[in-house]
Design an enzyme around this catalytic site. Sequence first.
Site, PDB file in Angstrom:
ATOM      1  N   HIS A 162     -20.732  10.261  -5.128  1.00 24.11           N
ATOM      2  CA  HIS A 162     -19.379   9.739  -5.360  1.00 24.11           C
ATOM      3  C   HIS A 162     -18.525  10.683  -6.181  1.00 24.11           C
ATOM      4  O   HIS A 162     -17.327  10.464  -6.347  1.00 24.11           O
ATOM      5  CB  HIS A 162     -19.455   8.374  -6.051  1.00 24.11           C
ATOM      6  CG  HIS A 162     -20.148   7.356  -5.202  1.00 24.11           C
ATOM      7  ND1 HIS A 162     -21.491   7.108  -5.301  1.00 24.11           N
ATOM      8  CD2 HIS A 162     -19.695   6.576  -4.202  1.00 24.11           C
ATOM      9  CE1 HIS A 162     -21.835   6.197  -4.407  1.00 24.11           C
ATOM     10  NE2 HIS A 162     -20.767   5.864  -3.724  1.00 24.11           N
TER      11      HIS A 162
ATOM     12  N   LYS B  57       0.841  -1.200   0.000  1.00 21.77           N
ATOM     13  CA  LYS B  57       0.000   0.000   0.000  1.00 21.77           C
ATOM     14  C   LYS B  57       0.875   1.249   0.000  1.00 21.77           C
ATOM     15  O   LYS B  57       0.707   2.164  -0.800  1.00 21.77           O
ATOM     16  CB  LYS B  57      -0.893  -0.003   1.246  1.00 21.77           C
ATOM     17  CG  LYS B  57      -1.650   1.288   1.457  1.00 21.77           C
ATOM     18  CD  LYS B  57      -2.176   1.379   2.893  1.00 21.77           C
ATOM     19  CE  LYS B  57      -2.869   2.692   3.142  1.00 21.77           C
ATOM     20  NZ  LYS B  57      -4.106   2.836   2.371  1.00 21.77           N
TER      21      LYS B  57
END
Length: 759
Positions: free
Chosen positions: A699, A19
Amino acid sequence: MAIAHNLGFPRIGRDRELKKALETYWRGEIDESELRQTGAELRAAHWQLQRDAGLDLLPVGDFAWYDGVLGHSLMVGAIPERFRDGAAEPTLDTLFAMARGVSSHCCGGPAGPASELTKWFDTNYHYLVPEFSLEQSFQLSWPQLFEEVDEARALGHRVKPVILGPLSYLWLGKAQGFDKLELLERLLPVYGQILDRLAGQGVEWVQLDEPILALDLPQAWKSAFERAYHLLQRAPLKKLVATYFGGLEDNLGLAAGLPVDGLHIDLVRAPEQFPQILDWLPAYKVLSLGVVNGRNVWRCDLDKTLQVLSQAAERLGERLWVAPSCSLLHCPVDLRREAPAEANQWLAFAVQKCEEVALLVRALAQPDAAEVRQALADNRAVLQRRASSRHIHKPEVQARLAAVEPRHSERAAPFAERIASQRERLQLPAFPTTTIGSFPQTPAIRQARQAHRQGRLSDVEYRDAMRGEIRHAVARQEALGLDVLVHGEAERNDMVEYFAEQIDGYAFTRFGWVQSYGSRCVKPAIILGDLHRPRPMTLDWIGYAQTQTDKPLKGMLTGPVTMLMWSFPREDVSAEQQARQLALAIRDEVQDLEAAGVSIIQIDEAAFREGLPLRRAGWQVYLDWAVDAFRLCSAGVSNETQIHTHMCYSEFNEIIEAIATMDADVITIETSRSQMELLEAFRAFDYPNEIGPGVYDIHSPRVPDSSEMLALLEKAIERIPAERLWVNPDCGLKTRGWAETEAALANMVSAARQLRERH
Ligand code: GLN
Ligand code: ZN
């Protein structure tokens, strides 16, 4: 002797190294070679961990830069036109462009929106949906798998490459206006090339994942399996077809008979497949039994598992393989990372699960070895302690649940009567406006929460900071002219974790990260034991918010099904039982809010639809308990208290009856991206209660104008009677900024006002 193997290992890293590397690469702070270096280190570390755990055959090909399905699309050359750069070979940046999208003004190269993300079967992992066109061609074009095979072999490992099978790959993709199964003939030659090339590298076994064999398949797809694997048969290496997430059921004969060399089945999800499978499996085939749960965090019951394995070993001898049920992608990496705590002895993460698999194989071969006996005795002792632990088994909770009667799940009066009392009390205008709960989680809010957690902000200081946020949110909503206000959820990190932290019986890890998609990880809470609410959870915040306004304020809770679906559940009691315990905890909160004068209470069930079992035959049982859990948590209020629920983007057609049976007075749903078409299910069913279809997509930062929302509302009125229609956004606003939020809500309120004039 049986073989211990693994279907896949988490790629993200024990400390989420992948990540961090991805995000620094995307920010331009490291270059590609540094990123690749991190990937290589992680792979090497993960192979070593699995080998040290005692596995014989290690997966390769389970590593992915963003997502495995995406990597596979690159390998077979399925790259959407908008990301192609002439005849150039795809690069790592092609892969990231497909995953994350590229805006056209950015770099001059190919641009366009990202491919869609969607849930991987019934897990909380999301994959990148392959996009197929009618002219789709496939060609071998991304050498990652072959390079990683060489890499692993150079490190001295015995490996088994893992590839998504051709049928599951096509099934997971999307094709506009044609049958994607037609692409199979074009796709198979590339699989042939992949297998030949692996054979050329000296690979003995390859694993082809075909999880769709655990689904209800149309006949055309079943027949295609036989055709496809018949064609792949001639590749000069051995093939193991892996199935997981459920039982083969009507596909059992098909799967067992495929012309390959081995079959993996999931005995955790579908233990009843054994010993039946032995009657179906041709005598030359390897049978891999998935006996250690790859989807959860509990230690395996080794004695019980060994009973099955011994029976299998007797019949299969060398042809028995042992593995986790599915890839370990879905569980955290290494329990040794956690601080010692009593509960941890009951848990097993990916590394520990590999050890369990290896131990089981060892126990088959050398049942009397001292180490084996010791390990089995330890396992027995741990499981016994758990079976009698007071952290897990709470007589008060069980007694309360046992005393629940059907009447506890019934509102006092039917909807028609309730709504009349609620209208009387609430005095709302037609087409009432509201929001879904959260307002922007600003950096200031996150910093305050962090400072509080680290002790830099006292309880009182934190409370005052959050009360300030509540006052701000309430004042903004009043100024906007919204009809039903919310407190804004500033105090919540996450809609499940926030409640889990306050419910007795939940446990938390420090490093129990699981990849959700790309570089995003979640750290699900663990349902350790019987659940109950020791004290009110939201009353202070919501009660305070109600004192700040004369308008109705909607109390905001997370529902029992969503709490369950987004946690690691127990395995010693049913999902239904856990949902009912959660329902009682939430019911207590609902009643406290009502007593404090809160007139509207929303219980979010974002995960209600996604909890549906993979196979249709399981739907009704699920819907029955899921609906009842909702009714149990919500039905204890008087007629004048209005219960709302909210569900995110869902296909409602087939579950509309269950939704109606939940009997929420108002349901708000995400619909704006479907142009209100999702309401069709509600119209066709004559859904009786009130509905708030989302009128804009939260969104995106785009601010829609009021005419756009008005047009959507006009479409809604064609399907929902005007007196039952609410006006609200699609979902919570926590990811948005205040400026765009206020602009969009102002337009929404204006659209509602115009609608009132028209109707
Ligand atoms: N009340 C929650 C919010 O507004 C609902 C979130 C969700 O549906 N995912 O954030
Ligand atoms: Zn939502």
